[in-house]
Design an enzyme around this catalytic site. Sequence first.
Site, PDB file in Angstrom:
ATOM      1  N   THR A 178       0.836  -1.467  -0.251  1.00 26.63           N
ATOM      2  CA  THR A 178      -0.169  -0.121  -0.207  1.00 26.63           C
ATOM      3  C   THR A 178       0.841   1.210  -0.205  1.00 26.63           C
ATOM      4  OG1 THR A 178      -1.917  -0.997   1.159  1.00 26.63           O
ATOM      5  CG2 THR A 178      -1.341   1.497   1.459  1.00 26.63           C
ATOM      6  N   VAL A 207     -13.111  -4.589   1.877  1.00 26.96           N
ATOM      7  CA  VAL A 207     -12.440  -3.396   1.852  1.00 26.96           C
ATOM      8  C   VAL A 207     -11.804  -3.156   3.414  1.00 26.96           C
ATOM      9  CG1 VAL A 207     -13.343  -0.281   1.890  1.00 26.96           C
ATOM     10  CG2 VAL A 207     -14.927  -1.861   0.765  1.00 26.96           C
ATOM     11  N   GLY A 232      -5.080  -4.759   7.371  1.00 25.81           N
ATOM     12  CA  GLY A 232      -6.675  -3.238   7.450  1.00 25.81           C
ATOM     13  C   GLY A 232      -7.512  -3.484   8.176  1.00 25.81           C
TER      14      GLY A 232
END
Length: 314
Positions: A178, A207, A232
């Site tokens: 990322t 997500v 995440g």
Amino acid sequence: MKTQNTIAIHGGAGTILRSKLTPEKEKAYRKALHNTIVEGAKILKKGGTAIDAVTEAVHCMEDIELFNAGKGSVFTAKGIHEMDASIMCGKSLNTGAVAGISTISNPIELAKIVMEKSQHMFFVGAGAIAFAKEHGIKEIDPNYFFNQHRFDQWKRVAGSKTAQLDHSDRVDEDKSGTVGAVAIDQYGNLAAATSTGGMTNKQQGRVGDSPIIGAGTYANNNTCAVSCTGHGEYFMRTVLAHRVSCLMELCQLSLEEACQRAIYEDLQSLGGSGGLIAVDTTGKVSFVFNSEGMYRAVKIGEQAIQTGIWRTMT
Ligand code: ASP
């Protein structure tokens, strides 16, 4: 009085083992980080805003296949790409975010347009694409994102239930991740931006934290600007980027203390791994990660650019 321009970037955190990163690969990463910082810093030097600088830096990294964002995005369980991105302005607290998009070359540009042109803040999937078209951003052939290395990486876990970080040690030595940027401009305004392809073999529609304001990205002119990278789900559970800001505002911690507390205590106690980059209102920068390494670079005022992968910067 003018504030000193500062910009910092990351290209993902993870199990980046020295023994497995060849000198050529290390050179390629450092060059990519260096060139990216040059572009972001140019904008600040010309009197541009922190928002424009972080957008440019993230856009640059989205175009580099080494990173898991834009062109270099990882494959989902369905063998496609679903990208997420967000941006936040510390002055207005305005934000823009997109998630689950497969046919836009630079998701950060779309997130920025959402921030600037929409009454809404967060668009996903087909709605995000429709919004992009309305604002003149063309869809791109999904083959643009094909990358043999990422494909092979995905093939090793495809069919399993495992979603893994792009830079997990179970993948291979070619780690990258990322991307994100934080900056303060000469007007004293802060900004943060983050963009990602997410996790290899992630389920359709998953997500991560990167487009979630407060989790993967946050900026506030009273405290700091933060961009995160790592697993995440843990950054969402700890609302990590916003937590750093709260620790500064409500507990009067310094930037470094707040970042260390958030990563080494709050994230780590849940079993999460990853890192963050942050800048405060005085232009101080923190890089904190509990993983083996984090690709990163910084330029403070007229000082020389520094890049880092493991604990120390060079
Ligand atoms: N935080 C990203 C996600 O979970 C992945 C990463 O930072 O590499 O989608």
